[in-house]
Design a protein around this motif. Structure first.
Motif, short mmCIF file in Angstrom:
data_model
loop_
_atom_site.label_atom_id
_atom_site.label_comp_id
_atom_site.label_asym_id
_atom_site.label_seq_id
_atom_site.Cartn_x
_atom_site.Cartn_y
_atom_site.Cartn_z
N THR A 50 0.90 -1.07 0.02
CA THR A 50 0.10 -0.01 -0.11
C THR A 50 1.05 1.20 0.08
O THR A 50 1.63 1.48 0.86
N LYS A 51 0.44 2.08 -0.95
CA LYS A 51 1.31 3.54 -0.79
C LYS A 51 1.11 4.23 0.08
O LYS A 51 -0.53 4.72 0.21
N MET A 52 1.72 5.09 1.17
CA MET A 52 1.37 5.68 2.07
C MET A 52 2.38 6.74 2.11
O MET A 52 3.75 6.70 1.72
N LEU A 53 2.00 8.03 3.03
CA LEU A 53 2.69 8.99 3.35
C LEU A 53 2.50 9.33 4.82
O LEU A 53 1.31 9.51 5.18
N LEU A 54 3.40 9.20 5.62
CA LEU A 54 3.33 9.60 7.13
C LEU A 54 3.64 11.08 7.29
O LEU A 54 4.70 11.66 7.17
N TYR A 55 2.54 11.76 7.74
CA TYR A 55 2.36 13.28 7.71
C TYR A 55 2.63 13.80 9.00
O TYR A 55 1.72 14.03 9.81
N ARG A 56 3.93 14.10 9.55
CA ARG A 56 4.28 14.56 10.58
C ARG A 56 4.17 15.87 10.88
O ARG A 56 5.05 16.85 10.44
N LEU A 57 2.88 16.44 11.39
CA LEU A 57 2.59 17.82 11.61
C LEU A 57 2.54 18.30 12.92
O LEU A 57 2.48 17.92 13.81
N ASN A 58 3.14 19.58 13.00
CA ASN A 58 3.13 20.55 14.21
C ASN A 58 3.61 21.96 13.74
O ASN A 58 4.49 22.11 13.12
N TYR A 59 2.84 23.03 14.35
CA TYR A 59 1.53 22.84 14.99
C TYR A 59 0.68 23.84 14.00
O TYR A 59 1.11 24.97 13.59
N ALA A 60 -0.33 23.34 13.44
CA ALA A 60 -1.44 23.92 12.60
C ALA A 60 -2.24 24.58 13.56
O ALA A 60 -2.56 24.51 14.56
N LEU A 61 -2.62 25.85 12.88
CA LEU A 61 -3.34 26.73 13.34
C LEU A 61 -4.53 27.55 12.55
O LEU A 61 -4.12 27.65 11.45
N ASP A 62 -5.55 27.75 13.19
CA ASP A 62 -6.41 28.97 12.45
C ASP A 62 -6.63 29.89 13.69
O ASP A 62 -6.11 30.04 14.54
N LEU A 63 -7.50 30.77 13.51
CA LEU A 63 -7.64 31.85 14.74
C LEU A 63 -8.64 31.34 15.65
O LEU A 63 -8.46 32.09 16.70
N ARG A 64 -9.00 30.25 15.63
CA ARG A 64 -10.08 29.66 16.74
C ARG A 64 -9.23 29.02 17.63
O ARG A 64 -9.74 28.40 18.82
#
Length: 338
Positions: free
Chosen positions: A189-203
């Protein structure tokens, strides 16, 4: 931006580069765990990109949808919403097949005292999803928490840094990655491990928390003295475009903003905009949870929203009493207890 409608319009506005890449993504897109902080605007962004590209593809979202209003809002937007408990194996296996899957399900806050549920969500469920969607391209939302704290002058952890998670939440996130990796190898299975920090919006997000502390004259803990941040709209765009970069064995990709941001400097910037002198406690440590996203920028280009814009927008949002989600990041946490 002064209203939720204006904010969500900005978050879901597809760029030319997203529209171009959407035309290259073959098949429908299934979003698992749609009901979190990022899922609704990611689904709207994908739907608007599909429409702008003149394509006829389904954007499908599966979630518990405890917020019935959200189910109706997204349905009205043209997103196919399926209420489901993903831990219900029979219900999971009945979900529609899709050529592309964005996996956003997981548990973080409330892990202490409920560790078993966090491990079930973060490490057991990925195995069941991997079997269900073994023939799909799968982008797996993960976290920079799988890395060790990095020296401030290191530039942040690259994908070559060996994981060393702190605390059970981060350990379970590495468990999620390892289970997905196993099935990526086992099933091809083709995969991508998406290591995120820190996403934000205004809320929600790190900037909102610092701005609120400045405005209310609450002390700001500097022990985690440096952070990375990225606009949620950019993070969502990169996630969708990552469907074109899935591989077997699973590819790893860090996602965050380009700057290593000093929390003290950030508070002082908000102090000037809000007319308040920030109050600090503790001293910055020599390490922090920091990621290096140079590899992602090579694939996707730089983020469209700058740190200066995010600071200015957040200050205005706090000044005008904008709506907040009440979901703190706990970015100050150094012992891994969430």
């Amino acid at each position: 931006m002064g209203t939720i409608a204006e904010l969500e319009e900005k978050l879901s506005q597809p760029s030319k580069r997203l529209i171009s890449d959407m035309a290259k993504i073959e098949g429908d897109i299934m979003i698992l765990g749609l009901g979190g902080k990022m899922g609704p605007t990611l689904a709207k962004l994908a739907k608007r990109a599909v429409d702008a590209a003149g394509l006829h593809r389904r954007i499908i979202g599966a979630s518990r949808f405890s917020n019935k209003g959200l189910h109706q809002e997204l349905t009205d937007f043209g997103i196919e919403c399926i209420p489901v408990d993903l831990l219900d194996d029979e219900a999971l296996m009945k979900l529609p097949d899709a050529r592309n899957v964005i996996y956003m399900a997981g548990n973080k806050f409330g892990t202490v005292g409920n560790e078993h549920f966090t491990w079930a969500m973060n490490a057991y469920l990925p195995g069941r999803v991997s079997e269900k969607y073994r023939n799909s391209n799968v982008v797996v939302f993960s976290t920079g928490n799988v890395y060790p704290f990095m020296p401030i002058d290191s530039g942040g952890a690259t994908e070559k840094i060996k994981p060393s998670p702190i605390g059970e939440y981060a350990q379970s996130c590495l468990g999620r990655e390892r289970v997905f990796e196993h099935f990526s190898v086992k099933n091809g299975t083709k995969m991508l491990l998406y290591r995120l920090n820190y996403a934000l919006d205004l809320r929600y997000g790190v900037l909102l928390e610092v701005a609120k502390a400045v405005a209310s004259q609450n002390p700001i803990d500097l022990s985690m003295g440096f952070v990375n941040v990225i606009w949620q709209g950019d993070a969502n765009e990169y996630a969708i475009r990552s469907l074109l970069h899935c591989e077997s064995p699973a590819k790893k990709l860090n996602i965050t903003g380009p700057e290593i941001v000093a929390v003290q400097w950030l508070a002082e910037e908000f102090g000037e905009l809000l007319g308040k002198a920030p109050i600090f406690e503790n001293r910055p440590s020599e390490t922090a949870l920091l990621n290096n996203s140079a590899r992602a920028y090579k694939l996707f280009g730089d983020p469209s929203v700058s740190l200066a814009e995010m600071i200015r927008w957040t200050a205005h949002w706090v000044k005008t009493g904008g709506e907040q989600l009440g979901k703190p990041t706990h970015f100050q946490e150094r012992k891994g207890n969430f």
